[in-house]
Write a protein that holds these residues in place. Structure first.
Motif, PDB file in Angstrom:
ATOM      1  N   PRO A  67       0.838  -1.211   0.000  1.00 40.02           N
ATOM      2  CA  PRO A  67       0.000   0.000   0.000  1.00 40.02           C
ATOM      3  C   PRO A  67       0.870   1.256   0.000  1.00 40.02           C
ATOM      4  O   PRO A  67       1.817   1.367   0.783  1.00 40.02           O
ATOM      5  CB  PRO A  67      -0.791  -0.120   1.302  1.00 40.02           C
ATOM      6  CG  PRO A  67      -0.558  -1.516   1.806  1.00 40.02           C
ATOM      7  CD  PRO A  67       0.763  -1.937   1.272  1.00 40.02           C
ATOM      8  N   LEU A  68       0.545   2.196  -0.870  1.00 43.24           N
ATOM      9  CA  LEU A  68       1.314   3.431  -0.975  1.00 43.24           C
ATOM     10  C   LEU A  68       0.520   4.583  -0.362  1.00 43.24           C
ATOM     11  O   LEU A  68      -0.701   4.648  -0.502  1.00 43.24           O
ATOM     12  CB  LEU A  68       1.620   3.746  -2.437  1.00 43.24           C
ATOM     13  CG  LEU A  68       2.443   2.689  -3.187  1.00 43.24           C
ATOM     14  CD1 LEU A  68       2.618   3.094  -4.647  1.00 43.24           C
ATOM     15  CD2 LEU A  68       3.806   2.493  -2.528  1.00 43.24           C
ATOM     16  N   PRO A  69       1.212   5.530   0.273  1.00 40.77           N
ATOM     17  CA  PRO A  69       0.533   6.642   0.945  1.00 40.77           C
ATOM     18  C   PRO A  69       0.208   7.794  -0.007  1.00 40.77           C
ATOM     19  O   PRO A  69       0.361   8.965   0.337  1.00 40.77           O
ATOM     20  CB  PRO A  69       1.559   7.063   1.997  1.00 40.77           C
ATOM     21  CG  PRO A  69       2.870   6.755   1.364  1.00 40.77           C
ATOM     22  CD  PRO A  69       2.661   5.505   0.564  1.00 40.77           C
ATOM     23  N   GLY A  70      -0.248   7.493  -1.200  1.00 40.64           N
ATOM     24  CA  GLY A  70      -0.583   8.510  -2.185  1.00 40.64           C
ATOM     25  C   GLY A  70      -0.359   7.978  -3.579  1.00 40.64           C
ATOM     26  O   GLY A  70       0.064   6.824  -3.785  1.00 40.64           O
ATOM     27  N   ARG A  71      -0.634   8.817  -4.589  1.00 41.95           N
ATOM     28  CA  ARG A  71      -0.478   8.389  -5.983  1.00 41.95           C
ATOM     29  C   ARG A  71       0.423   9.305  -6.791  1.00 41.95           C
ATOM     30  O   ARG A  71       0.596   9.098  -7.992  1.00 41.95           O
ATOM     31  CB  ARG A  71      -1.848   8.279  -6.642  1.00 41.95           C
ATOM     32  CG  ARG A  71      -2.650   9.561  -6.732  1.00 41.95           C
ATOM     33  CD  ARG A  71      -4.044   9.287  -7.286  1.00 41.95           C
ATOM     34  NE  ARG A  71      -3.978   8.657  -8.593  1.00 41.95           N
ATOM     35  CZ  ARG A  71      -4.050   9.341  -9.735  1.00 41.95           C
ATOM     36  NH1 ARG A  71      -4.159  10.651  -9.742  1.00 41.95           N
ATOM     37  NH2 ARG A  71      -4.010   8.694 -10.888  1.00 41.95           N
ATOM     38  N   HIS A  95       7.658  -3.213 -12.791  1.00 41.07           N
ATOM     39  CA  HIS A  95       6.813  -3.225 -13.993  1.00 41.07           C
ATOM     40  C   HIS A  95       5.688  -2.227 -13.780  1.00 41.07           C
ATOM     41  O   HIS A  95       4.817  -2.436 -12.942  1.00 41.07           O
ATOM     42  CB  HIS A  95       6.277  -4.647 -14.212  1.00 41.07           C
ATOM     43  CG  HIS A  95       5.435  -4.786 -15.435  1.00 41.07           C
ATOM     44  ND1 HIS A  95       4.870  -5.989 -15.795  1.00 41.07           N
ATOM     45  CD2 HIS A  95       5.044  -3.890 -16.394  1.00 41.07           C
ATOM     46  CE1 HIS A  95       4.181  -5.826 -16.907  1.00 41.07           C
ATOM     47  NE2 HIS A  95       4.269  -4.559 -17.277  1.00 41.07           N
ATOM     48  N   THR A  96       5.709  -1.108 -14.513  1.00 42.70           N
ATOM     49  CA  THR A  96       4.747  -0.033 -14.315  1.00 42.70           C
ATOM     50  C   THR A  96       3.598  -0.140 -15.321  1.00 42.70           C
ATOM     51  O   THR A  96       3.772  -0.627 -16.440  1.00 42.70           O
ATOM     52  CB  THR A  96       5.412   1.341 -14.434  1.00 42.70           C
ATOM     53  OG1 THR A  96       5.773   1.591 -15.800  1.00 42.70           O
ATOM     54  CG2 THR A  96       6.654   1.411 -13.561  1.00 42.70           C
ATOM     55  N   HIS A  97       2.419   0.376 -14.906  1.00 42.09           N
ATOM     56  CA  HIS A  97       1.213   0.144 -15.707  1.00 42.09           C
ATOM     57  C   HIS A  97       0.387   1.393 -15.978  1.00 42.09           C
ATOM     58  O   HIS A  97      -0.674   1.282 -16.609  1.00 42.09           O
ATOM     59  CB  HIS A  97       0.340  -0.910 -15.011  1.00 42.09           C
ATOM     60  CG  HIS A  97       0.948  -2.274 -15.033  1.00 42.09           C
ATOM     61  ND1 HIS A  97       0.669  -3.201 -15.999  1.00 42.09           N
ATOM     62  CD2 HIS A  97       1.852  -2.859 -14.194  1.00 42.09           C
ATOM     63  CE1 HIS A  97       1.352  -4.306 -15.767  1.00 42.09           C
ATOM     64  NE2 HIS A  97       2.087  -4.115 -14.678  1.00 42.09           N
ATOM     65  N   ASP A  98       0.824   2.557 -15.536  1.00 48.13           N
ATOM     66  CA  ASP A  98       0.151   3.791 -15.918  1.00 48.13           C
ATOM     67  C   ASP A  98       1.181   4.904 -15.949  1.00 48.13           C
ATOM     68  O   ASP A  98       2.356   4.700 -15.613  1.00 48.13           O
ATOM     69  CB  ASP A  98      -1.013   4.111 -14.972  1.00 48.13           C
ATOM     70  CG  ASP A  98      -0.555   4.569 -13.592  1.00 48.13           C
ATOM     71  OD1 ASP A  98       0.482   4.063 -13.104  1.00 48.13           O
ATOM     72  OD2 ASP A  98      -1.226   5.430 -12.999  1.00 48.13           O
ATOM     73  N   ALA A  99       0.765   6.097 -16.394  1.00 47.50           N
ATOM     74  CA  ALA A  99       1.725   7.169 -16.632  1.00 47.50           C
ATOM     75  C   ALA A  99       2.438   7.602 -15.354  1.00 47.50           C
ATOM     76  O   ALA A  99       3.668   7.796 -15.349  1.00 47.50           O
ATOM     77  CB  ALA A  99       1.007   8.361 -17.273  1.00 47.50           C
ATOM     78  N   ASN A 100       1.699   7.769 -14.246  1.00 49.92           N
ATOM     79  CA  ASN A 100       2.346   8.148 -12.995  1.00 49.92           C
ATOM     80  C   ASN A 100       3.302   7.069 -12.504  1.00 49.92           C
ATOM     81  O   ASN A 100       4.396   7.362 -11.999  1.00 49.92           O
ATOM     82  CB  ASN A 100       1.297   8.431 -11.922  1.00 49.92           C
ATOM     83  CG  ASN A 100       0.676   9.806 -12.077  1.00 49.92           C
ATOM     84  OD1 ASN A 100       1.277  10.708 -12.651  1.00 49.92           O
ATOM     85  ND2 ASN A 100      -0.530   9.979 -11.567  1.00 49.92           N
ATOM     86  N   ALA A 101       2.891   5.818 -12.657  1.00 52.19           N
ATOM     87  CA  ALA A 101       3.765   4.716 -12.257  1.00 52.19           C
ATOM     88  C   ALA A 101       5.040   4.703 -13.095  1.00 52.19           C
ATOM     89  O   ALA A 101       6.128   4.376 -12.593  1.00 52.19           O
ATOM     90  CB  ALA A 101       3.025   3.392 -12.373  1.00 52.19           C
ATOM     91  N   ALA A 102       4.919   5.043 -14.376  1.00 56.87           N
ATOM     92  CA  ALA A 102       6.102   5.094 -15.238  1.00 56.87           C
ATOM     93  C   ALA A 102       7.096   6.132 -14.727  1.00 56.87           C
ATOM     94  O   ALA A 102       8.313   5.917 -14.760  1.00 56.87           O
ATOM     95  CB  ALA A 102       5.691   5.398 -16.676  1.00 56.87           C
TER      96      ALA A 102
END
Length: 385
Positions: A67-71, A95-102
């Motif tokens: 769990p992350l404390p934000g996005r 392995h990232t799956h959306d733009a913010n994760a990238a």
């Protein structure tokens, strides 16, 4: 972090998605993590915002979760949480799956260099321009397009071809019910997707206006499942075209509950399509599919074999295809049967096998001997549609 109890696994993969809602991309992360858990060699953990729809689903299904404390990817607390997990659990792959994760993956690849493998999955076919957005992809060890069209866009932006793979998104066929027999004489068309310009709903409304002027058609209606900023615009255009009495805007719904009560799936998208989950959902339910000729759509649907393909943005052609599906029962039956056969090439299991092979290749490990099924591009229908 809730971890996988099977300690024998030797490859630890951190899947990252920073979305709050449970959209198509988040469902794909869930499918991938669940399928990877069943393997003997890969231990997946999903990093996503605490309390997000994806986090709740993962907890309910018992899938390992960070769990992350934000996005926000540059949030210091998010960075600290991920860095601590990397150090404690020896993750070798992010392995990232959306733009913010990238963006988040880019930060940790910059910090850890070759000791960490970075993979981005890209789900939209919009061009990649210079700047930070492109730099994230150039630094990655691998970029996955969920269609060949997306992979081509990534290559055109400058990412080396040997770092690019195409892995279509998958669905879990066991979650869907087959089409139900209504026997009321109506033909119900269904379209599923966010109420945004790229989904092409204006084209569908214009096709409806053509159909309403035609005689000798059976009773018909169109249902649209989805929410988004164009709700009022779609309703206003329906009124202007005089088709509002044949249109049901159902809002956000679980498509699995709506599909079995419909007869034909329509995908009129005009831009930005990835590997359409709606097409696969229509196939597995047993609905014939009509789609636009966007390259990502035609990677799935072969015209007159397992669906009907109409020129993108052409309401007259769309109306003609809808008419055929209303008037030609053998055509509907044939397209439905071919679609049900086709969908098995695009399951969650096939997707996970392809990603596992990519992980092993990046880690220099041999193939595990189980290949993902490949679409049969040469298959022909029993008779032409």
């Amino acid at each position: 972090m809730r971890s996988d109890p099977r300690q024998a696994k030797n490859m630890h993969v951190l899947l990252v998605d920073l979305g709050n809602e449970l959209r198509g991309g988040q469902i794909q992360v869930f499918y991938l993590a669940r399928a990877l858990m069943r393997r003997d060699d890969i231990a997946p953990v999903v990093a996503c915002p605490r309390g997000s729809a994806l986090a709740l689903l993962l907890e309910r299904e018992g899938i390992p979760l960070l769990p992350l404390p934000g996005r926000a990817p540059f949030n210091p607390l998010v960075l600290f949480t991920v860095e601590r997990a990397l150090r404690r659990h020896a993750f070798r792959i992010i392995h990232t799956h959306d733009a913010n994760a990238a963006s988040l993956g880019w930060i940790f690849k910059t910090l850890h260099g070759d000791s960490l493998r970075l993979i981005h999955s890209r789900r939209v076919s919009y061009p990649l321009h210079n700047g930070m957005r492109l730099k994230k992809y150039l630094l990655a060890d691998a970029v996955v397009g969920v269609s060949a069209e997306i992979s081509a866009v990534v290559e055109q932006a400058g990412v080396p071809a040997d770092r690019i793979s195409t892995i279509h998104s998958g669905i879990d066929p066991s979650r869907y019910r087959p089409k139900a027999a209504r026997n009321d004489g109506r033909v119900v068309f269904l379209s599923i997707g966010a109420l945004t310009p790229q989904k092409g709903y204006s084209v569908l409304l214009q096709a409806m206006s053509v159909l309403k002027e035609m005689e000798d058609l059976p009773p018909w209606e169109v249902r649209i499942v989805g929410q988004g900023p164009l709700f009022n615009d779609i309703l206003d255009e329906a009124v202007q075209l005089g088709v509002e009495s044949r249109l049901a805007l159902l809002g956000r719904q679980d498509g699995r509950k709506i599909l079995p009560d419909c007869d034909v799936l329509v995908v009129p998208s005009v831009d930005g399509e990835g590997s359409s989950a709606a097409i696969k959902e229509g196939w597995v339910t047993g609905l014939p599919v009509i789609c636009s000729s966007l390259p990502s759509n035609t990677e799935l649907v072969r015209d007159k074999i397992d669906g009907l393909v109409t020129p993108t943005g052409n309401p007259l052609a769309l109306a003609a295809a809808m008419t055929r599906c209303m008037m030609e029962d053998p055509l509907r039956a044939r397209l439905s049967a071919r679609g049900r056969a086709r969908v098995w090439q695009f399951t969650d299991r096939a997707m996970a096998l392809a990603y596992a092979a990519l992980y092993r290749r990046l880690e220099g490990q041999p193939e595990d001997g189980e290949a993902a099924p490949q679409p049969d591009e040469n298959a022909e229908p029993d008779q032409p549609a």
